[in-house]
Design a protein around this motif. Structure first.
Motif, short mmCIF file in Angstrom:
data_model
loop_
_atom_site.label_atom_id
_atom_site.label_comp_id
_atom_site.label_asym_id
_atom_site.label_seq_id
_atom_site.Cartn_x
_atom_site.Cartn_y
_atom_site.Cartn_z
N ALA A 231 -1.84 14.44 2.97
CA ALA A 231 -3.29 14.41 2.22
C ALA A 231 -3.14 11.98 2.04
N ILE A 232 -2.19 12.14 1.58
CA ILE A 232 -1.49 10.56 1.73
C ILE A 232 -2.04 9.76 2.60
N GLN A 233 -1.12 10.47 3.41
CA GLN A 233 -0.65 9.54 4.96
C GLN A 233 -2.42 9.70 5.71
N GLY A 234 -2.98 10.61 5.24
CA GLY A 234 -4.73 10.56 6.18
C GLY A 234 -5.43 9.97 5.03
N LEU A 235 -5.20 9.21 4.03
CA LEU A 235 -5.35 8.31 3.52
C LEU A 235 -5.91 6.69 4.74
N ASP A 236 -5.08 7.06 4.87
CA ASP A 236 -4.59 5.94 6.44
C ASP A 236 -4.00 4.20 5.76
N ILE A 237 -4.13 4.65 4.59
CA ILE A 237 -3.72 3.58 4.04
C ILE A 237 -2.53 2.04 4.93
N LYS A 238 -3.16 0.85 5.41
CA LYS A 238 -1.57 0.68 6.17
C LYS A 238 -1.52 -0.30 5.35
N HIS A 239 0.26 0.17 6.14
CA HIS A 239 1.22 -0.61 5.28
C HIS A 239 2.11 -1.57 6.53
N PRO A 240 1.80 -3.01 6.35
CA PRO A 240 2.85 -3.38 7.53
C PRO A 240 4.23 -3.48 6.88
N ALA A 241 4.55 -2.89 6.47
CA ALA A 241 6.34 -3.10 6.48
C ALA A 241 6.95 -1.49 6.17
N SER A 242 6.10 -0.43 6.85
CA SER A 242 6.20 1.10 6.60
C SER A 242 6.66 1.08 7.43
N PRO A 243 7.62 1.86 8.35
CA PRO A 243 8.69 2.57 9.97
C PRO A 243 7.14 2.88 10.07
N TYR A 244 5.85 4.15 9.20
CA TYR A 244 5.22 4.37 9.70
C TYR A 244 3.73 4.05 9.25
N GLY A 245 3.50 2.95 9.53
CA GLY A 245 2.60 2.25 9.64
C GLY A 245 1.72 1.88 8.26
N CYS A 246 1.93 3.87 7.44
CA CYS A 246 0.78 3.59 6.34
C CYS A 246 1.54 3.75 5.15
N VAL A 247 0.89 3.68 3.95
CA VAL A 247 1.48 4.06 2.51
C VAL A 247 1.68 5.62 2.73
N THR A 248 2.73 5.62 2.56
CA THR A 248 3.74 7.43 2.53
C THR A 248 4.09 7.17 1.40
N LEU A 249 4.67 8.95 0.59
CA LEU A 249 5.31 9.53 -0.85
C LEU A 249 6.44 10.06 -0.01
N SER A 250 7.55 9.94 -0.49
CA SER A 250 8.70 10.70 -1.33
C SER A 250 8.71 11.55 -2.54
N ILE A 251 8.61 12.47 -2.55
CA ILE A 251 8.10 13.72 -3.20
C ILE A 251 9.63 14.62 -3.60
N GLY A 252 10.01 14.39 -4.90
CA GLY A 252 11.29 15.68 -5.33
C GLY A 252 10.92 16.61 -5.55
N VAL A 253 11.00 17.83 -5.15
CA VAL A 253 10.87 19.33 -6.26
C VAL A 253 11.97 19.66 -7.02
#
Length: 317
Positions: A231-253
């Protein structure tokens, strides 16, 4: 007699057993924006949806011997203390009711204003001002409450520790205002994804969020985490410094299995495991969710009933 009745500085009325006004004074009629003559003969139910059942109930109570009734009522947009007494004939039979209305509108409006201010500050004290999500104080209280409830119910409890990947670099590239807008967008998306009763998403501090998932085992919690990543990757918030090109999350479960006893130490271990799982997700390349690989029951002398299951699913996007 009516002139004398009108001179009394209190709103007064008399109702017969048929529920019709026999007489009212000027102050009473003015509450309803009319005159005494216009109210005589009208049925009490015409002047308020709750007036007729109250009148019927009062008659029953007075017939049973009760002497006077006081209540707070709302009439014609105002608030009043209503004092009701029985009107009896020479044989002691209740033939009607007398009512007095004391205006407390100003007091009630003040109370409502104070209550609104109190609710506002209670919300501010327990919620983050930027995102509107519960803050860390609220989350800590909710986590303790849910851990007790799940222990009583013999249910599992899971926690997701959520971090926005490379957020400092995002701020450095786009500025803090867009950084704030990014956090608000993420918060809204995360909150929209947890709708069950008891589920809570909060801002834990900075760019870190947390989700509390009662009645959820490790597999279900990992599924929620994967949905959040997409869902957060689907927001497609551009992140110039991310290897994915957009804002992403890391999650610990991390998940706490059903246990017959509650202990604050179990909650601390649950959070610690979620935090370790978060660091594992970052080490695995970010934009991923990992389950804690360590069992919680490392201190059997203190918490022999604890059992934390590692995530059965591998880290992955």
């Amino acid at each position: 007699m009516q002139r004398l009745y009108n001179s009394i500085p209190t709103a007064l009325g008399v109702i017969g057993r048929d529920g019709r006004y026999l007489t009212v004074n000027t102050m009473y009629a003015a509450i309803y924006g009319t005159f005494p003559d216009a109210m005589v003969g009208r049925v009490v139910g015409e002047l308020g949806s709750d007036a007729e059942p109250q009148w019927q109930g009062d008659l029953m109570r007075f017939d049973a011997g009760i002497g006077m009734i006081e209540r707070e009522v709302s009439r014609a947009g105002g608030y009043y203390i209503q004092a009701v007494q029985p009107m009896q004939n020479a044989a002691g039979q209740v033939v009607g009711l007398t009512l007095a209305l004391i205006d407390i509108t100003a007091r009630r409006q003040m109370e409502q204003a104070l209550e609104k201010v109190s609710r506002h500050w209670q919300f501010r004290a327990s919620h983050d001002h930027l995102t509107g999500l519960p803050n860390r104080r609220h989350i800590d209280q909710a986590l303790l409450a849910e851990s007790r409830r799940c222990a009583r119910a013999g249910a599992s409890l899971s926690v997701l520790m959520i971090d926005v990947d490379l957020f400092k670099k995002y701020n450095d590239h786009v500025g803090h205002q867009r950084g704030d807008a990014c956090l608000r967008a993420i918060a809204a998306q995360l909150q929209a994804m947890v709708r069950r009763q008891g589920d809570v998403v909060g801002r834990y501090g900075g760019e870190e969020f947390i989700a509390i998932l009662p009645n959820t085992a490790i597999g279900g919690a990992h599924g929620v985490a994967q949905d959040m990543l997409r869902a957060i990757q689907g927001l497609d918030i551009k992140h110039p410094a991310s290897p994915y090109g957009c804002v992403t999350l890391s999650i610990g479960v991390a998940s706490m299995n059903a246990a017959p006893m509650y202990s604050p130490g179990r909650v601390d271990e649950l959070l610690g495991n979620a935090d370790r799982a978060l660091y594992a997700a970052k080490a695995a390349g970010r934009n991923t969710a990992c389950g804690c690989p360590l069992p919680l029951a490392q201190s059997p002398r203190l918490w022999p009933d604890m059992a934390f299951a590692p995530c059965a699913l591998p880290c992955g996007q």
